[in-house]
Design a protein around this motif. Structure first.
Motif: not given
Length: 152
Positions: A82-100, A144-148
């Motif tokens: 199960r922790p491997a799925i969490d780590r994969a989601s975090r890694r993919r979370w950094l690379t799945v991008v709409l606009a970088g 995409l959101l503009e961060r304040s």
């Protein structure tokens, strides 16, 4: 600012000016909830690779952070994978991008899956988790959101 104005600042006031493109701090997030399955199965003659997981991703309030929730009941996926799925989601979370832009405000719930007593491995579940996250993210209305400036 035009070159003429920059030239006037330099000649009249002795001020050097550097011009840069303005940067707007954007973040990516999701607007909806989505469910996806990641199934990795590879057989090459010897011991194979098998990992299967089902996740649900949903937005977090305030579009800030990342949260992983393990909702597996029973033994459909052993605790060690199960922790491997969490780590994969975090890694993919950094690379799945709409606009970088960095992704923020996503909760990943691990809800189901399956394993093989011989062929399952941590690596197979990392691949399956990554596949599931990518698929769910695309279905969850990424935006995409503009961060304040105050939240930086």
């Amino acid at each position: 600012m035009s070159r003429v104005a920059v030239g006037r600042l330099k000649t009249r006031f002795g001020v050097e000016v550097e011009l840069h493109q303005p940067r707007v701090p954007y973040v990516e997030t999701i607007k909806g909830e989505a469910r996806a399955q990641g199934r990795y199965k590879k057989q090459t003659g010897g011991r194979g690779q098998f990992g299967d997981c089902v996740i649900v991703i949903e937005p977090l309030d305030g579009h800030v952070g990342y949260e992983f929730v393990d909702q597996i009941v029973g033994g459909v996926i052993p605790n060690g994978f199960r922790p491997a799925i969490d780590r994969a989601s975090r890694r993919r979370w950094l690379t799945v991008v709409l606009a970088g832009a960095p992704v923020q405000g996503v909760r990943v719930r691990l809800v189901d899956g399956s394993y093989h007593t011989v062929d399952s491995s941590e690596m197979a579940f990392k691949v399956a988790g990554s596949m599931a996250f990518k698929s769910a993210y695309e279905k969850a209305q990424p935006t995409l959101l503009e961060r304040s400036w105050s939240s930086r």
